[in-house]
Write a protein that holds these residues in place. Sequence first.
Motif, short mmCIF file in Angstrom:
data_model
loop_
_atom_site.label_atom_id
_atom_site.label_comp_id
_atom_site.label_asym_id
_atom_site.label_seq_id
_atom_site.Cartn_x
_atom_site.Cartn_y
_atom_site.Cartn_z
N TYR A 647 0.83 -1.21 0.00
CA TYR A 647 0.00 0.00 0.00
C TYR A 647 0.86 1.25 0.00
CZ TYR A 647 -3.87 -3.09 1.31
OH TYR A 647 -4.81 -4.08 1.33
N LEU A 648 0.51 2.17 -0.89
CA LEU A 648 1.05 3.53 -0.82
C LEU A 648 0.01 4.37 -0.09
CD1 LEU A 648 2.83 5.98 -1.53
CD2 LEU A 648 1.62 6.11 -3.72
N ILE A 649 0.38 4.88 1.09
CA ILE A 649 -0.55 5.65 1.91
C ILE A 649 -0.38 7.13 1.60
CG2 ILE A 649 -1.47 5.91 4.24
CD1 ILE A 649 -1.12 3.01 3.39
N LEU A 650 -1.49 7.83 1.45
CA LEU A 650 -1.38 9.26 1.17
C LEU A 650 -2.50 10.04 1.83
CD1 LEU A 650 -3.70 10.02 -1.13
CD2 LEU A 650 -2.07 8.93 -2.65
N CYS A 651 -2.21 11.31 2.03
CA CYS A 651 -3.20 12.27 2.52
C CYS A 651 -2.81 13.62 1.93
CB CYS A 651 -3.23 12.31 4.06
SG CYS A 651 -1.69 12.88 4.80
N ARG A 652 -3.34 14.68 2.46
CA ARG A 652 -3.05 16.00 1.89
C ARG A 652 -1.62 16.45 2.15
NH1 ARG A 652 -3.40 21.17 3.94
NH2 ARG A 652 -4.35 20.38 5.84
N SER A 653 -1.15 16.33 3.40
CA SER A 653 0.15 16.89 3.76
C SER A 653 1.22 15.85 4.06
CB SER A 653 -0.01 17.77 5.00
OG SER A 653 -0.37 16.98 6.13
N GLY A 654 0.83 14.60 4.23
CA GLY A 654 1.79 13.56 4.59
C GLY A 654 1.83 13.23 6.06
N LYS A 655 1.15 14.02 6.90
CA LYS A 655 1.19 13.80 8.34
C LYS A 655 0.28 12.64 8.75
CE LYS A 655 2.39 18.56 9.57
NZ LYS A 655 1.97 19.78 10.31
N ARG A 656 -0.96 12.66 8.28
CA ARG A 656 -1.89 11.59 8.64
C ARG A 656 -1.42 10.25 8.08
NH1 ARG A 656 -7.38 14.30 6.63
NH2 ARG A 656 -5.88 15.54 5.47
N SER A 657 -0.89 10.27 6.87
CA SER A 657 -0.44 9.01 6.26
C SER A 657 0.72 8.42 7.06
CB SER A 657 -0.03 9.25 4.81
OG SER A 657 0.95 10.27 4.71
N LYS A 658 1.59 9.25 7.57
CA LYS A 658 2.71 8.75 8.38
C LYS A 658 2.20 8.10 9.66
CE LYS A 658 7.23 10.14 10.17
NZ LYS A 658 8.19 11.26 10.29
N GLN A 659 1.20 8.70 10.29
CA GLN A 659 0.61 8.13 11.50
C GLN A 659 -0.05 6.79 11.20
OE1 GLN A 659 -2.05 11.28 12.58
NE2 GLN A 659 -0.52 12.41 13.76
N GLN A 660 -0.74 6.71 10.06
CA GLN A 660 -1.45 5.48 9.74
C GLN A 660 -0.51 4.36 9.33
OE1 GLN A 660 -4.53 5.19 10.70
NE2 GLN A 660 -4.26 7.33 11.33
N ILE A 661 0.65 4.70 8.80
CA ILE A 661 1.64 3.65 8.51
C ILE A 661 2.06 2.97 9.80
CG2 ILE A 661 4.09 3.39 7.95
CD1 ILE A 661 3.61 4.88 5.41
N LYS A 662 2.27 3.74 10.85
CA LYS A 662 2.64 3.15 12.14
C LYS A 662 1.52 2.23 12.63
CE LYS A 662 4.01 4.28 16.86
NZ LYS A 662 4.26 5.36 17.85
N ALA A 663 0.29 2.68 12.51
CA ALA A 663 -0.83 1.86 12.95
C ALA A 663 -0.93 0.58 12.12
CB ALA A 663 -2.13 2.66 12.84
N MET A 664 -0.75 0.69 10.81
CA MET A 664 -0.84 -0.50 9.96
C MET A 664 0.30 -1.47 10.23
SD MET A 664 -2.24 1.04 6.33
CE MET A 664 -2.41 -0.59 5.60
N GLN A 665 1.49 -0.94 10.52
CA GLN A 665 2.60 -1.81 10.87
C GLN A 665 2.28 -2.59 12.14
OE1 GLN A 665 5.65 1.20 10.94
NE2 GLN A 665 6.63 0.40 9.09
N SER A 666 1.64 -1.92 13.09
CA SER A 666 1.28 -2.60 14.33
C SER A 666 0.21 -3.65 14.11
CB SER A 666 0.80 -1.58 15.37
OG SER A 666 -0.51 -1.16 15.09
N LEU A 667 -0.49 -3.55 12.99
CA LEU A 667 -1.53 -4.52 12.67
C LEU A 667 -1.04 -5.60 11.72
CD1 LEU A 667 -4.52 -2.05 12.17
CD2 LEU A 667 -3.97 -3.41 14.19
N GLY A 668 0.28 -5.63 11.46
CA GLY A 668 0.85 -6.73 10.69
C GLY A 668 1.15 -6.45 9.25
#
Length: 682
Positions: A647-668
């Motif tokens: 998955y390539l994660i994106l949002c408007r500024s890159g801040k939310r996508s960075k946070q969600q990458i951490k969450a997705m990593q924690s989910l495997g």
Amino acid sequence: MTPSTSTEFYLDANATTPVLTPILNSVIDAMTDNFGNPSSAHTTGLLAKDLLEQTRIKGKSILGTKEGELLFTSGATEGIQTAVVSSISHHMRTANNTIDKPILMYGATEHKAVPNTLKHWNETLGLHAELMEIPVNKDGKLDYAFIARHVPQAVMICTMAVNNETGVMQDLFKLEEVIRKNNSDVSWLVDCVQALGKVSINMDAISIDYAPFSGHKLYAPKGIGFLYVRSGQPYVPFIAGGGQESGMRSGTENLPGIAGLNTLFSLLAEEEGVFYTTKQLEQHRQMLIEALLDTFPDVSLHAKCEESVPTTINFSLDHYTSKEIIDLFDATGVRVSGGSACSSGVSSSFVLEAMGFDEWQCNNAIRLSFGPADSTEFIESACTAIRSVKPYLSISDGVGDKDAHLLSNWQGITQLVYQNESSWVFASEDKEVLIVNPNPQLFPKIKRLINEDEMCIKTCILNSLSGNSKTLIENVKSTFGQSVCIYHHGDNQSSEVLLSGEHWEVRSVASKQGNLVCLYGKGETELSEQVLNSEKVPSPFDCEVGKTMVISNNSIGLYCEENSSMQNPCLANMNNSVELQNGLSAINWIKAHDAVVLDVREWAEHKASLHLLSKISQECATKVINIPASRLVNAVFEGTLSQDTAYLILCRSGKRSKQQIKAMQSLGFTSLANLTKGLALL
């Protein structure tokens, strides 16, 4: 004249403004033709010196002064420093014994440049005066009785003509009466940054001692400003050196900036020209207010129109956070802010707090500000752009895509974040709702969502026992009904299934730390005895194969025992996601990994700016899915997202996508990339 483009509706003029074309031409001329040093004795220097002095004369005319000084500075902040240093230094040199306990006074709603400057120079120069904040009433007006009581002991009093967040105007002549009646000698600084071009200024008719101005707030370049100093008032050069500006401010003058001010002053002097009249600006404000009222439910305006400049509208919405609205507006090309640009990292408006507004309004205020040169056509187009977001807000009026709209299918798991605190909302197929860690500031939003989908709250679980628990319980019941069952996180309620969805269950699990609130995938087993007897509450970002999650205040994650040998391989890849800087690198990564583009913006923001996805490429845009960050966990449990997919994660500024990458990593999830600068900077 409209400084903005047809695709961008810049409504943050109190932060800064574009440089108008005639001003820009003057700046360029001063850098290419009339480029001399005003201190040079030859003809080129004399021409530059003449431009400088002619600008000073024009500026004094605009300010309505013949006797006062006009000093060119780098901006308002330098002007404030100069005035404060001059006032404190003069007081300390003259050893005024009539003030036994000196005070430095400032308005509670002043721009932070003022109190921070007072504090700094009070300590640095060793005055050791008491810093005293002047209260304001609910309309933002300074407390005259307070001033009268304390100003006799004041070395300096600082107020402002127009507030930068709310647009509230102070009555300077009433202030003068109170100040001078009680202390004729006190230094009086008035921040006039937001007043120029919007209110009448006549310095010779009032005893203001110092007034700083900034060029970039009114279509001149950044890095140029000026300071008015009343004749005969104390003055200490803040910048010493070569003696420019008659020794009042050393350093080679910023002639291009001064040339810009020259043209600005000429434009201000025109009776009919670039700048609209007060009556016209009031019409523009009313058009914008009507657009807001047509678009949003429950708009709260924070300043009376008759007591504020017409170019500023400060408001909040009961059902939406300021971030939600700013992001949604930004997606449609409307630029607004959450308050002062200089305080953008601050979560709450101290200005509204001082005026007595409630916490929701202070934390979610939106400032819409336009320039006095913005045309009626531009305002009309901006109003159209504001109204264009309405279909994305609600489906209750029959508009919008019901199948895709987040609010129309709110079943499952939703994470609502407010000031870095998460509330977890679980909704079953039979429309029963459980909330973990309910944040009162989110109650208006939660209530709206529940009412629109005709749901009812069955259970609330509070995150901890605290002194505010009783108030919170009362708030929950008054908002959602007396029948809501409320548990404290840690209560000794029996282990049970609190709510069940198609793919998940929320269970109360008895442990040595008290009852844990856990989210299980259907068919998952209970936590082990070792976990339940542990002294340590599980970390939400530790991972184990499976879908058992422990809910914490701010996050949710797969759980594993401490030092367990059954850790998921994704732990080794934490913080190892790929950072992509531009569209080309994103396209190449997508192709190399056969990746899916995951847009984690909220549904409305995503739908309002589908055109941005084409910045990556039309080919890749067909592989885009939109799962808002608030629904990411739900998508994992439903199987919408697969750990086997990149998955390539994106949002408007890159801040939310960075946070969600951490969450997705924690989910495997292990194959992830972040569009670092977001869609906005592609």
